[in-house]
Design a protein around this motif. Structure first.
Motif, mmCIF file in Angstrom:
data_model
loop_
_atom_site.group_PDB
_atom_site.id
_atom_site.type_symbol
_atom_site.label_atom_id
_atom_site.label_comp_id
_atom_site.label_asym_id
_atom_site.label_seq_id
_atom_site.Cartn_x
_atom_site.Cartn_y
_atom_site.Cartn_z
ATOM 1 N N LEU A 1 11.938 13.332 10.102
ATOM 2 C CA LEU A 1 13.170 13.314 9.242
ATOM 3 C C LEU A 1 13.350 15.020 9.150
ATOM 4 O O LEU A 1 14.473 15.259 9.400
ATOM 5 C CB LEU A 1 13.093 12.581 8.100
ATOM 6 N N ILE B 1 22.320 14.130 -0.301
ATOM 7 C CA ILE B 1 22.332 14.512 1.165
ATOM 8 C C ILE B 1 23.392 14.115 1.916
ATOM 9 O O ILE B 1 23.630 14.788 2.945
ATOM 10 C CB ILE B 1 21.020 13.220 1.526
ATOM 11 N N ARG B 2 24.356 13.245 1.280
ATOM 12 C CA ARG B 2 25.773 13.004 2.062
ATOM 13 C C ARG B 2 26.421 14.544 1.943
ATOM 14 O O ARG B 2 27.344 14.785 2.676
ATOM 15 C CB ARG B 2 26.552 12.089 1.274
ATOM 16 N N MET C 1 18.119 7.880 7.441
ATOM 17 C CA MET C 1 18.577 7.515 5.875
ATOM 18 C C MET C 1 18.920 6.222 5.725
ATOM 19 O O MET C 1 18.632 5.721 4.546
ATOM 20 C CB MET C 1 19.736 8.497 5.805
ATOM 21 N N ASN C 2 19.648 5.430 6.580
ATOM 22 C CA ASN C 2 20.125 4.070 6.460
ATOM 23 C C ASN C 2 18.952 3.125 6.354
ATOM 24 O O ASN C 2 18.790 2.262 5.640
ATOM 25 C CB ASN C 2 21.121 3.915 7.556
ATOM 26 N N ILE D 1 17.990 6.210 1.598
ATOM 27 C CA ILE D 1 17.920 7.229 0.964
ATOM 28 C C ILE D 1 19.070 7.952 0.677
ATOM 29 O O ILE D 1 20.059 7.984 1.901
ATOM 30 C CB ILE D 1 16.835 8.097 1.600
ATOM 31 N N SER D 2 19.532 8.407 -0.410
ATOM 32 C CA SER D 2 20.803 8.978 -0.736
ATOM 33 C C SER D 2 20.704 10.407 -1.433
ATOM 34 O O SER D 2 21.810 11.209 -1.245
ATOM 35 C CB SER D 2 21.768 8.361 -1.581
ATOM 36 N N THR E 1 13.448 11.618 -1.241
ATOM 37 C CA THR E 1 12.673 12.079 -0.132
ATOM 38 C C THR E 1 11.102 12.186 -0.502
ATOM 39 O O THR E 1 10.461 12.409 0.656
ATOM 40 C CB THR E 1 13.204 13.081 0.703
ATOM 41 N N TRP F 1 26.341 4.788 5.136
ATOM 42 C CA TRP F 1 25.732 5.645 6.013
ATOM 43 C C TRP F 1 26.364 5.563 7.666
ATOM 44 O O TRP F 1 26.582 6.694 8.148
ATOM 45 C CB TRP F 1 24.309 5.661 6.510
#
Length: 341
Positions: free
Chosen positions: A241, A172-173, A216-217, A221-222, A227, A123
């Motif tokens: 968030l 999410i990335r 996220m970091n 969470i990815s 979530t 992240w």
């Protein structure tokens, strides 16, 4: 790479390469700064605990080296064929000079490497790639950009690809990657409208991206389905968030609406409303999949588990303060800055 002296060294040279590019008075000096910046970021991408970083760093190096070699070839060719380092302000010159820089920044249709590289990074490196690594190419693009069909095509392609590409993503990335491509189209349009307008847009985009990536970091969470279980003592973090995601999408009450408001207002005063209509519609598409994630996470699939893992509350408290400052003050800041602007 762990937090050690090597990481500090490479971060220092990365920032110094950025400043060399920005402050250079020749294209060769700017190219040299880009190379220092690139060679400093490659070691930062490497992480022996993640098998995907090797592939991502190799892809990134090949694409950036290709773009840098094209830029160097164009600079040398034009300095030979024309007077020394004085480029005529024509559509062909702008198109040739902007193409490798657009490839470096990940603008569509030269974006094919961006999602796959982002997927293999941590992240922290994702934040560097989406923000810091774009400053130097965008600054160089702003030197040569002018209003022509090529730039308008790049803007519309980036906005459409960024809106449609993130529609069915679960990572999410990748969602943030396609959102970055969409915002890049808005930034290039802001370059055409004002000298400092894109800097305001980029600053607010960087702050919102930093706020999201910090959460996220900290929560590791990815993917979207992770979530759904952010509940109990982290409900406030979950709300903030998704408020930040909606702010990044440009929902009016939040801070992310400010730069888009400024760009739309300037476009209506200067250019045809047709392009602005397309940009607003595509922005609504990006806002739709942010709303879809938030709606499903809060209402449909929200559940409380009987036990939760303990977290670093001080770290989460700092994130809460950061996100709430960005998200809740959006309307006040928008009114203030637009009045001054």
């Amino acid at each position: 790479m762990s937090n050690n002296s090597a990481k500090i060294l490479f971060m220092t040279t990365l920032i110094s390469g950025l400043f060399i590019t920005i402050s250079s008075n020749s294209w060769l000096g700017a190219w040299m700064g880009l190379e220092i910046n690139l060679l400093s970021f490659i070691p930062l991408m490497t992480n022996y605990n993640n098998i995907f970083t090797t592939e991502a760093s190799l892809k990134y190096f090949l694409i950036q080296a290709l773009a840098s070699s094209i830029l160097l070839f164009v600079v040398i060719s034009k300095s030979i064929t024309e007077s020394l380092f004085s480029f005529y302000n024509s559509m062909i010159s702008s198109m040739i000079m902007s193409t490798p820089l657009l490839m470096k920044s990940g603008a569509a249709p030269l974006h094919w490497w961006f999602p796959s590289v982002m997927e293999g990074l941590s992240w922290n490196n994702c934040f560097i790639l989406m923000t810091i690594q774009k400053i130097a190419p965008l600054m160089l693009i702003s030197y040569t950009i002018n209003f022509n069909g090529f730039i308008i095509l790049i803007i519309l392609t980036s906005i459409i690809v960024g809106a449609v590409g993130g529609y069915n993503q679960i990572s999410i990335r990748k969602i943030l990657t396609y959102s970055s491509i969409n915002h890049l189209g808005w930034m290039i349009m802001a370059m055409l409208l004002g000298e400092n307008l894109w800097l305001i847009y980029f600053s607010i985009y960087s702050l919102l991206t930093l706020a999201i990536i910090l959460i996220m970091n900290s929560l590791q969470i990815s993917f979207i389905n992770q979530t759904f279980l952010i509940n109990n003592e982290k409900k406030t973090v979950k709300i903030l968030l998704f408020l930040s995601l909606l702010s990044l999408g440009g929902l009016p009450p939040f801070l992310g609406f400010l730069p888009k408001w400024m760009v739309i207002q300037s476009m209506l005063f200067n250019w045809s409303p047709l392009i602005s209509s397309v940009m607003v519609i595509m922005s609504l598409v990006t806002l739709y999949y942010y709303l879809r994630i938030s709606y499903s996470s809060f209402i449909i699939l929200s559940s409380d588990s009987s036990w939760v893992l303990t977290t670093n509350k001080k770290k989460l408290d700092s994130i809460i303060i950061l996100i709430s400052a960005f998200s809740t003050l959006g309307l006040i800041l928008s009114t203030l800055v637009i009045s001054i602007y």
